[in-house]
Each structure stands twice: as structure tokens, then as C-alpha cells.
Design a protein around this motif. Sequence first.
Motif, PDB file in Angstrom:
ATOM      1  N   TYR A   1     -63.570   3.990 -31.832  1.00  0.00           N
ATOM      2  CA  TYR A   1     -64.430   3.037 -31.137  1.00  0.00           C
ATOM      3  C   TYR A   1     -64.208   3.105 -29.635  1.00  0.00           C
ATOM      4  O   TYR A   1     -65.170   3.052 -28.848  1.00  0.00           O
TER       5      TYR A   1
ATOM      6  N   CYS B   1     -66.046   5.998 -28.280  1.00  0.00           N
ATOM      7  CA  CYS B   1     -67.493   5.739 -28.253  1.00  0.00           C
ATOM      8  C   CYS B   1     -67.855   4.783 -27.124  1.00  0.00           C
ATOM      9  O   CYS B   1     -68.890   4.945 -26.458  1.00  0.00           O
ATOM     10  N   ARG B   2     -67.008   3.787 -26.895  1.00  0.00           N
ATOM     11  CA  ARG B   2     -67.243   2.857 -25.787  1.00  0.00           C
ATOM     12  C   ARG B   2     -67.147   3.577 -24.452  1.00  0.00           C
ATOM     13  O   ARG B   2     -67.899   3.285 -23.524  1.00  0.00           O
TER      14      ARG B   2
ATOM     15  N   VAL C   1     -68.023   6.637 -23.895  1.00  0.00           N
ATOM     16  CA  VAL C   1     -69.308   7.330 -23.739  1.00  0.00           C
ATOM     17  C   VAL C   1     -70.376   6.348 -23.250  1.00  0.00           C
ATOM     18  O   VAL C   1     -71.108   6.624 -22.288  1.00  0.00           O
ATOM     19  N   ASP C   2     -70.472   5.204 -23.902  1.00  0.00           N
ATOM     20  CA  ASP C   2     -71.478   4.200 -23.515  1.00  0.00           C
ATOM     21  C   ASP C   2     -71.281   3.742 -22.080  1.00  0.00           C
ATOM     22  O   ASP C   2     -72.240   3.648 -21.303  1.00  0.00           O
TER      23      ASP C   2
ATOM     24  N   ALA D   1     -69.441  13.787 -32.075  1.00  0.00           N
ATOM     25  CA  ALA D   1     -69.094  13.233 -30.766  1.00  0.00           C
ATOM     26  C   ALA D   1     -69.991  13.814 -29.676  1.00  0.00           C
ATOM     27  O   ALA D   1     -70.425  13.101 -28.764  1.00  0.00           O
TER      28      ALA D   1
ATOM     29  N   LEU E   1     -73.366  12.231 -29.851  1.00  0.00           N
ATOM     30  CA  LEU E   1     -73.305  10.891 -29.274  1.00  0.00           C
ATOM     31  C   LEU E   1     -73.481  10.958 -27.751  1.00  0.00           C
ATOM     32  O   LEU E   1     -74.207  10.149 -27.159  1.00  0.00           O
TER      33      LEU E   1
ATOM     34  N   THR F   1     -74.001   9.092 -35.590  1.00  0.00           N
ATOM     35  CA  THR F   1     -72.864   9.939 -35.221  1.00  0.00           C
ATOM     36  C   THR F   1     -71.555   9.166 -35.367  1.00  0.00           C
ATOM     37  O   THR F   1     -70.543   9.719 -35.808  1.00  0.00           O
ATOM     38  N   VAL F   2     -71.582   7.890 -35.002  1.00  0.00           N
ATOM     39  CA  VAL F   2     -70.385   7.055 -35.147  1.00  0.00           C
ATOM     40  C   VAL F   2     -70.051   6.900 -36.631  1.00  0.00           C
ATOM     41  O   VAL F   2     -68.883   6.983 -37.037  1.00  0.00           O
TER      42      VAL F   2
END
Length: 308
Positions: free
Chosen positions: A40, A43-44, A46-47, A97, A100, A129-130
Motif C-alpha cells: 500500500y 501504491c500511495r 505512485v499516487d 506495479a 499502476l 493492478t493493486v
Amino acid sequence: MTDAGILDDSRDVFRRKARTFWWAARLLPADTRDDAALVYAFCRLVDDTADEDLDAEHARLALAALHGEVQGSFTPRPLVAEFRAAAQRLNLPLDSALELIEGARGDLDVVRVADDAELLRYCYRVASTVGLMMCAVLGVRRREALPHAVDLGIAMQLTNICRDVAEDAANGRVYLPADRLARAGVNPEDLVRGRASAAGVAEVVRGTLEMADRYYASADGGMRDLPPRVRPAILVASRVYRAIGVRLRRRRCDALGGRTVVPWPEKMYWGTRAVAEALRPGMRGATPRWAHDATLHAALRGLPGANA
């Protein structure tokens, strides 16, 4: 071994930012929850790389650098290094990844979505993707389960889009498909300017939630492939997220009237039902697996994990 500082930071990001997912993840075994927190946090990253830089070109360069770090062509920062190590340990697909990151790049452009096919590909990149990465974290071994995980990501992202119509429009982004908006008499530019018909937008939101329901239903077909010790957490996340759409429908799908939030009593209701569902005999193997409906992935041909 995971760096203790990176792990502590990842737990903190997970706890502060994930909300529904953190609540559901408390049902996971501690080691699995830590791996989920690390994924997570990546992913965060990336965001945030895409969303927090006001200069779109600078954000593109930063995402390109992050892409290189994941691939191994650039020296990775500590979080990415830990993520890569976990990916090797868990057999986690790095192609997910990279997809994403591609999805985050798309948010840097003027966001207008032509139709359902384009919307589904976007949902795949930023959410499915997540789900595919989480399959590795959760110990999912059957490849036949992956399309169902893709569908849960799509369903959740469609729910997000319906919940955040007003917020996204205020940021110049319209994810509701232009062809659906046109049939409801709504111009995407009017939505951005705050002049769109609330009734027309509600009609499109209602149809988009119906589409999400089809993907939630398909996602259920893969739940019995989850190891029993992690299944309750994923069912809780699915049911509590789907409850956002339930509340939106109670408001006649008025997505322009303020952000829809599921209050704690309702989260507890849906969460308790989900745990009971996860423990029922059918989930433990007494019923046959659901065959995945390939038509749900017609727009996803060629993407990793999709039904070929």
C-alpha cells in the motif's frame, strides 16, 4: 529482512490513508498485514508522485524515474528497494506495479473518458493492478483466481469514481464515460464548470454503479481461492466498499450533493455479515468454483492477469 524504519512508515501510511482497507486488514495475520502495508505504501507513493506536484511535466519525469526504480534500471529509494525485495520474496508481479505507474501517468493529462472500454482499462491500471499484487501478498496460488481479483479492483474503482464525481470535476477530471453522459444530456465541460444537471449526472452514476455490481458479483467467484486465514479481510473490504454504492442509491445517486461516507454502524453491519459469509461451509470448498465470464474483460485484452 524488511527494514524496520520502512516498515514502521508503511504501517503508519496504511493506517492513516487506507481507512477501509486498514480496518479490513486488521483481520489479517500480522506478517501478511505488514506485507500489505508495504504494498500500500508503494501504491500511495505512485499516487502522490502524480497528484502532489502541480507541474504536470515534473510529475511525468518523477513517474518515469519511479518506473526505472521498479524495473531496476535506476538506484531505488529505500521504499522501492523494500518493495522490490518483497516482490521477489512473494513472487509478486512487477508488471502490475509498472501498469499502476502507467495509470498514474494518465491522470496527468486532461481526464476525459470516451466510453466504458476506456473506463475499464483505466480502472484496471489504477486498481486491479493493486489487487493482483495483493494476490501475491495473500498467498493466492491459482491463476484462475486472478481475473476475479481484477474484477474486485474494477468494482472498487468504479465505486470510487461514483463517490468522487464532484471532487474530481473540481480538479478538472471527468471519469464518467462521455457517451453515457451524452445520453443523459450532460456535457463533461459543464460538469467541470459546476453547471451540469444533477439529475443527468445521477442517471449516469446509477448506470455506473450497476456496472460495478456486475464486477463485484464476479469478484465473489474468486473468494474461495483465498486462503481461509485471509478470506474474511477481503470479503470485509469488498462489502464495506460496496456499501458506498448502497448509500449513494439511497440518495438517488446524487453524486453532486456531497461526498458519500459509510458511517461506522453500517461498516460494522457489513463487516459482520462478511465475516459470517467467509466462514460458511460453501466458502471452504463445498461448492464448485465460479467460471469467470470472459466478456467482462473484452476491453482488457493483453493486460496481465486479465481473462485472455
